[in-house]
Write an enzyme that holds these catalytic residues in place. Structure first.
Site, short mmCIF file in Angstrom:
data_model
loop_
_atom_site.label_atom_id
_atom_site.label_comp_id
_atom_site.label_asym_id
_atom_site.label_seq_id
_atom_site.Cartn_x
_atom_site.Cartn_y
_atom_site.Cartn_z
N ARG A 169 -0.16 11.55 -11.33
CA ARG A 169 -0.25 10.09 -11.29
C ARG A 169 0.54 9.55 -12.47
NH1 ARG A 169 -1.55 10.57 -6.86
NH2 ARG A 169 -3.45 9.92 -5.79
N GLU B 138 3.43 1.95 -9.56
CA GLU B 138 4.22 2.10 -8.33
C GLU B 138 3.77 1.09 -7.28
OE1 GLU B 138 3.10 6.36 -7.98
OE2 GLU B 138 2.51 5.86 -5.96
N HIS C 281 6.99 8.82 -4.44
CA HIS C 281 5.66 9.40 -4.17
C HIS C 281 5.64 10.14 -2.82
CE1 HIS C 281 1.11 8.95 -5.14
NE2 HIS C 281 1.39 10.11 -4.56
#
Ligand SMILES: O=C(O)C(=O)CO
Length: 332
Positions: A245, A274, A292
């Site tokens: 993360r 993000e 991602h």
């Protein structure tokens, strides 16, 4: 007398395991959330979702409901008992208020490991070999002119911060490329799980790794684990990759560490805010950026969806989640 089946609510979308989801209707009444935003969702929790027992939630459904925090949890009806999350990382769910209210959470460990470790290894190779700069050079019409010589993975020390399933899957891949693996984890692994990886302290990991891979979950304790002080303890010219993360690392401090040369190359699949990306990372060709994609393969997405559905089936049929999160391990 017919007893009504427990109400299971889908927050987000099921793309691949549609048949398995439909089949759940033998044990549950299924509905799909159509609330437009958090405010409407909270209103619907008093209306059409007022008997909900379990939710299936996706990472992207946070755009509708917002985080599963104490404020949202207090709006759920008393019937609500299970949050089944599609994803390994469940940082969008606040565990403590769930536990307080007797709500159990499941996530997707293990099913994500190989696909995420593949992306992790791609980022390590890409960062070590300076592929981002080279690819961008080619597109500018400059072929490989001016691209600096890069480094081999062979003989380098890979430090894995957080030796869970993904970290261990990464270890296997890295060893195939000749890397030596050491790790730091809250708890030392059994010799079987460590499989020869050396357990070192956090400071030793920073000081002696050529490549550092971040594989720890995000929670209030791990936020900004990699910060200005941590960068100062690292080897000069370290390579860093993150598929965990974004917020486990202070992005502003990373931008500074790249500018000073402390960090040589970086590979990132995740970001603090993000889909927004720090402009200092966006502008720097020494940073490989992915949107991602850790688990974004057809096979893995399908396995994850089935894992969530299996958790729901088990919860409504036996009152037990298959993969309850570690913080709640003793609760069922
Ligand atoms: O499973 C997760 O939590 C992911 O972030 C996939 O990359």
């Amino acid at each position: 007398m017919t007893l009504s089946k427990p109400h299971v609510l889908l927050l987000g979308e099921i793309r691949h395991a549609k048949a398995e989801w439909e089949a759940l209707s033998d044990v549950a009444t299924l509905s799909v959330c159509d609330s437009a935003n958090r405010e409407e969702f909270i209103k619907d929790l008093k209306g059409k979702y007022s008997d909900v027992v379990a939710v299936y939630r996706t990472f992207n459904s946070v755009a509708i409901t917002g985080r599963f925090d104490a404020e949202l949890l207090k709006e759920f009806p008393a019937t609500f008992k299970y949050v089944c999350h599609n994803g390994a990382g469940y940082d969008q769910i606040d565990v403590a208020p769930c536990t307080e209210k007797g709500i159990h959470i499941s996530n997707c460990p293990s099913t994500v490991d190989d696909a995420t470790a593949d992306v992790n290894m791609f980022l390590i190779l890409g960062a070590l070999r300076n592929f981002n700069e080279a690819m961008s050079n080619l597109r500018k019409g400059n072929w490989n002119a001016g691209v600096p010589l890069s480094n081999d993975p062979d003989g380098k020390v890979l430090g894995i911060l957080g030796m869970g399933g993904i970290g261990r899957a990464l270890k296997k891949r890295a060893e195939a490329f000749g890397m030596t693996v050491q790790y730091y984890n809250r708890n030392q692994l059994s010799p079987e799980l460590a499989a020869g990886a050396k357990y070192v302290s956090f400071d030793e990991l920073l000081a002696t790794s050529d490549v550092l891979s971040l594989n720890l979950p995000l929670n209030p304790k791990t936020r900004h684990t990699i910060n200005k002080e941590a960068f100062e303890k690292m080897k000069d010219g370290i390579v860093i990759v993150n598929t965990a993360r974004g917020a486990v690392m202070d992005e502003a401090a990373l931008v500074d560490a790249l500018a000073s040369g402390k960090v040589k190359n970086v590979g990132l699949d995740v970001f603090e805010a993000e889909p927004k990306i720090h402009p200092g990372l966006m502008a720097n060709e020494k940073v490989i950026l992915l949107p991602h994609m850790g688990t974004l393969t057809y096979e893995t997405q399908k396995k994850m969806e089935i894992q969530v559905i299996d958790n729901i089936r088990s919860a409504v049929s036996t009152a037990k989640l298959n993969t309850i999160v570690p913080e709640q391990a003793g609760l069922q």
